[in-house]
Design an enzyme around this catalytic site. Structure first.
Site, PDB file in Angstrom:
ATOM      1  N   GLU A   1     -74.468  36.866  82.353  1.00 10.58           N
ATOM      2  CA  GLU A   1     -75.335  35.867  83.112  1.00 10.58           C
ATOM      3  C   GLU A   1     -74.608  35.719  84.400  1.00 10.58           C
ATOM      4  O   GLU A   1     -73.406  35.312  84.579  1.00 10.58           O
ATOM      5  CB  GLU A   1     -75.149  34.549  82.202  1.00 10.58           C
ATOM      6  CG  GLU A   1     -75.748  34.725  80.645  1.00 10.58           C
ATOM      7  CD  GLU A   1     -77.372  34.987  80.715  1.00 10.58           C
ATOM      8  OE1 GLU A   1     -78.055  34.822  81.577  1.00 10.58           O
ATOM      9  OE2 GLU A   1     -77.840  35.436  79.586  1.00 10.58           O
TER      10      GLU A   1
ATOM     11  N   CYS B   1     -74.890  27.104  88.102  1.00  7.51           N
ATOM     12  CA  CYS B   1     -75.472  28.047  88.392  1.00  7.51           C
ATOM     13  C   CYS B   1     -77.008  27.777  88.402  1.00  7.51           C
ATOM     14  O   CYS B   1     -77.597  28.366  89.282  1.00  7.51           O
ATOM     15  CB  CYS B   1     -75.721  29.211  87.304  1.00  7.51           C
ATOM     16  SG  CYS B   1     -75.762  28.637  85.655  1.00  7.51           S
TER      17      CYS B   1
HETATM   18  P1  NAD Z   1     -66.218  34.603  88.224  1.00  2.00           P
HETATM   19  O1  NAD Z   1     -66.900  35.914  87.924  1.00  2.00           O
HETATM   20  O2  NAD Z   1     -64.973  34.373  89.258  1.00  2.00           O
HETATM   21  O3  NAD Z   1     -65.267  34.570  86.529  1.00  2.00           O
HETATM   22  C1  NAD Z   1     -65.820  34.687  85.318  1.00  2.00           C
HETATM   23  C2  NAD Z   1     -64.961  35.207  84.705  1.00  2.00           C
HETATM   24  O4  NAD Z   1     -64.614  36.505  84.687  1.00  2.00           O
HETATM   25  C3  NAD Z   1     -63.462  34.630  84.357  1.00  2.00           C
HETATM   26  O5  NAD Z   1     -63.153  34.294  83.129  1.00  2.00           O
HETATM   27  C4  NAD Z   1     -62.777  35.648  85.238  1.00  2.00           C
HETATM   28  O6  NAD Z   1     -61.255  35.638  84.776  1.00  2.00           O
HETATM   29  C5  NAD Z   1     -63.205  36.830  84.468  1.00  2.00           C
HETATM   30  N1  NAD Z   1     -63.097  38.089  85.774  1.00  2.00           N
HETATM   31  C6  NAD Z   1     -62.634  37.878  86.897  1.00  2.00           C
HETATM   32  N2  NAD Z   1     -62.625  39.634  87.452  1.00  2.00           N
HETATM   33  C7  NAD Z   1     -62.894  40.277  86.373  1.00  2.00           C
HETATM   34  C8  NAD Z   1     -62.678  41.534  85.931  1.00  2.00           C
HETATM   35  N3  NAD Z   1     -62.436  42.477  86.920  1.00  2.00           N
HETATM   36  N4  NAD Z   1     -63.003  42.053  84.727  1.00  2.00           N
HETATM   37  C9  NAD Z   1     -63.251  41.089  83.752  1.00  2.00           C
HETATM   38  N5  NAD Z   1     -63.348  39.886  83.967  1.00  2.00           N
HETATM   39  C10 NAD Z   1     -62.960  39.135  84.941  1.00  2.00           C
HETATM   40  O7  NAD Z   1     -66.947  33.297  87.985  1.00  2.00           O
HETATM   41  P2  NAD Z   1     -66.654  31.832  88.103  1.00  2.00           P
HETATM   42  O8  NAD Z   1     -66.149  31.537  89.354  1.00  2.00           O
HETATM   43  O9  NAD Z   1     -65.706  31.506  86.884  1.00  2.00           O
HETATM   44  O10 NAD Z   1     -68.026  31.268  87.922  1.00  2.00           O
HETATM   45  C11 NAD Z   1     -68.930  30.668  88.613  1.00  2.00           C
HETATM   46  C12 NAD Z   1     -70.362  31.862  88.694  1.00  2.00           C
HETATM   47  O11 NAD Z   1     -70.568  31.640  87.343  1.00  2.00           O
HETATM   48  C13 NAD Z   1     -71.334  31.443  89.749  1.00  2.00           C
HETATM   49  O12 NAD Z   1     -71.758  32.416  90.315  1.00  2.00           O
HETATM   50  C14 NAD Z   1     -72.262  30.720  88.876  1.00  2.00           C
HETATM   51  O13 NAD Z   1     -73.822  30.995  89.167  1.00  2.00           O
HETATM   52  C15 NAD Z   1     -72.037  31.769  87.511  1.00  2.00           C
HETATM   53  N6  NAD Z   1     -72.647  31.001  86.472  1.00  2.00           N
HETATM   54  C16 NAD Z   1     -73.841  31.685  85.610  1.00  2.00           C
HETATM   55  C17 NAD Z   1     -74.357  30.877  84.608  1.00  2.00           C
HETATM   56  C18 NAD Z   1     -75.752  31.456  84.066  1.00  2.00           C
HETATM   57  O14 NAD Z   1     -75.905  31.193  82.790  1.00  2.00           O
HETATM   58  N7  NAD Z   1     -76.169  32.332  84.715  1.00  2.00           N
HETATM   59  C19 NAD Z   1     -73.753  30.057  83.953  1.00  2.00           C
HETATM   60  C20 NAD Z   1     -72.735  29.505  84.656  1.00  2.00           C
HETATM   61  C21 NAD Z   1     -72.154  29.980  85.759  1.00  2.00           C
END
Ligand code: NAD
Length: 548
Positions: free
Chosen positions: A299, A333
């Protein structure tokens, strides 16, 4: 199951699913309970969030410090920082626990979720207090996050009981029985974001667990403390050791290892588009010793619009845009980041939006009147300020709220409104994930819909209109996973508005909806020919002969 495991609910004992009601802050005793929760959270800092592997706590040499986004000087605690080899150990523990957990009856698994929900309900004010500091969630937003976590637990428990019922498929006239059953997959890696720091990791993990899988949960670096509270709640609810393993740490280190581990059968991710797409790429690799194609649910982001047409009631539309765009500082989001105004209401709507933005109350999340809190961290602040500078150069600044110098203390950025010259401009195409709203003018409803659909995302969308044909057209033509008519674009409720998008907003079935759990299961059919041609002779001699 452990000795202290909760009693399994029967199908009759579980009432119909009901959403957890939001707190009624008009009642003085609720406000006072909330203040007590904030005080209790404050008194509990600094907290420690260790690794939890097969039920055992581990510290790591490196630690990640957590500070309040509203006050950089306020230390909230530390989390462990898992290495790649810690990730391997956590996967090993989850794989070992799978043999037992996957055979535990669905009723018992559901009972653990229902018990976890009731612990969360009892602990609601403390949990909300922790979120107020760790994620800078204002009161209502913190309450909504806890309520959603409870909803996921209660909803998925019931969903699993529904899916676990034996399913007889179409009968065949020549004596054949066909049954459909759902089996768990194996080890699931759950990788969560910080913006719904309890609800989203809880929903993803609960779905995997109740389906009979075992989990390694990697919370976001910014919000491991509330995630650890969840880990403890699952343990108290009777979840056996090893079924949920807790792996705080850096995404690029333990997260990256998890998502391509040959024993990880499925990855469930919520976060940014960049990381999500990278995970999809890496997870697709089938390595030696990996006898399956890994499943991924990802997501990701959005660039959501709200259209205001000529017949809209601006008294309703403007507050809905303001809340959708600036609630929780635009860090949802589902947040509205484009207001598409039809030409003949443009000036009137802009004037009101301007006044609305200028009157927004920016402040620390713990203050009850705060509408726009600090953003999550310095990196997010710098990124959002970059967009505000871009807007100052290439768009027309319309309004900005006063931050009263709070930037000196925390990660505050001024809520900002820009008239953007073209729907192709970066401000109208890229996810900013902060309190920045782009205003666009559309000639007519056709053009408004075309603009709304012009990004690579398809997450949420909204229309304010009193023209039935426009509402109908939006229902048919608006490209988004969750369309909202004459209301805000945020605040999806489990069971009522299952949530999730498509295009580059994500792959997977909607969270909090009837299709979600199936993603964590593999469907099998068993077909039996009932027209037996005689029976296999008994292998053991009959009892009389044994007595001879
Ligand atoms: P992010 O992608 O920076 O991090 C999300 C998670 O991924 C964290 O736990 C992070 O440590 C991990 N991560 C980072 N690099 C990784 C890698 N190489 N391999 C595996 N895991 C890794 O996102 P964020 O800043 O925590 O969240 C904000 C984003 O989330 C926004 O873009 C928002 O739109 C999205 N979001 C989407 C929904 C939805 O339901 N569509 C809901 C909430 C947030």
């Amino acid at each position: 199951m452990t000795a202290e495991a909760p009693q399994a609910p029967t199908h009759q004992s579980l009432s119909e699913f009901r959403n957890e009601a939001p707190l009624d802050f008009s009642r003085p005793e609720v406000r006072s309970d909330f203040l007590n929760g904030i005080a209790a959270a404050r008194a509990s800092f600094p907290l420690e969030a260790p690794l939890v592997i097969a039920g055992r706590r581990h510290k790591t040499a490196e630690k990640i410090a957590c500070h309040s986004p509203s006050d950089r000087a306020m230390l909230l605690g530390h989390s462990a920082s898992a290495s790649e080899s810690d990730a391997d150990k956590a996967v090993g523990a989850a794989a070992a626990a799978f043999a037992h957990w996957s055979r535990t009856p669905a009723e018992h698994r559901a009972a653990v979720l229902v018990e976890a929900a009731s612990i969360m309900r009892r602990r609601k004010f403390l949990l909300a207090g922790i979120e107020v500091f760790e994620a800078a969630k204002p009161w209502r937003e913190a309450d909504a996050d806890i309520a959603e976590a409870i909803d996921f637990l209660e909803y998925y428990a019931r969903e699993m009981l529904r899916l676990a019922l034996p399913r007889r498929l179409q009968p065949y006239i020549l004596g054949e029985r066909n049954d459909l059953r759902y089996d768990p997959l194996g080890v699931v890696a759950v990788v969560g974001p910080w913006n719904f720091p309890l609800a989203i990791p809880c929903g993803m993990a609960a779905a995997a667990i109740v389906a009979g899988n075992t989990v390694v949960l990697k919370p976001a670096e910014q919000t491991p403390l509330i995630a650890y509270e969840m880990q403890k709640i699952f343990e108290e609810a009777g979840l056996p050791k090893g079924v949920l393993n807790f792996l705080p740490g850096r995404g690029g280190v333990c997260g990256a290892r998890l998502v391509q581990h040959p024993e990880v059968r499925m990855v469930v991710f919520t976060g940014s588009r960049g990381v999500g797409l990278e995970i999809v790429r890496r997870a697709a690799d089938t390595r030696p010793g990996q006898p399956f194609v890994r499943r991924v649910v990802a997501e990701m982001g959005g660039k959501n619009a709200l259209i205001v047409d000529s017949s809209a009631d601006l008294d309703a539309a403007v507050p809905d845009i303001l809340y959708s765009a600036f609630g929780f500082a635009g860090q949802k989001c589902s947040a509205c980041s484009r207001a598409i105004l039809l030409a003949d209401v443009y000036d009137a709507a802009v004037e009101r939006l301007r006044a609305g933005v200028e009157s927004l109350k920016v402040g620390p999340a713990e203050e009850p009147g705060t509408q726009v809190p600090a953003v999550i961290d310095a990196e997010a602040g710098a990124k959002i300020r970059g967009y505000i500078e871009l807007g100052a150069k290439e768009a027309k600044p319309l309004a900005k709220a006063d931050t009263h110098g709070l930037e000196a203390k925390g990660h505050f950025v001024p809520p900002s409104l820009f008239a953007v010259p073209s729907h192709k401009h970066r401000l109208a195409q890229e996810e900013i994930f902060g309190p920045v709203l782009a205003v666009l003018r559309a000639r007519d409803f056709d053009e408004a819909l075309a603009i709304a659909n012009s990004t690579e995302y398809a997450l949420t969308g909204g229309v304010h209109s009193r023209t039935l044909s426009h509402l109908e057209r939006a229902g048919n033509e608006y490209q988004c996973g969750n369309l909202y008519l004459n209301r805000t674009t945020t605040g999806a409720i489990v069971g009522r508005q299952p949530f999730g998008g498509f295009r580059l907003s994500g792959i997977g079935s909607k969270a909090g909806g009837p299709d979600y759990l199936r993603q964590f299961l593999v469907a099998r059919t068993v077909t039996e020919n009932l027209m037996r041609h005689g029976f296999v002779p008994l292998v053991e001699p009959p009892p009389e002969r044994l007595e001879d």
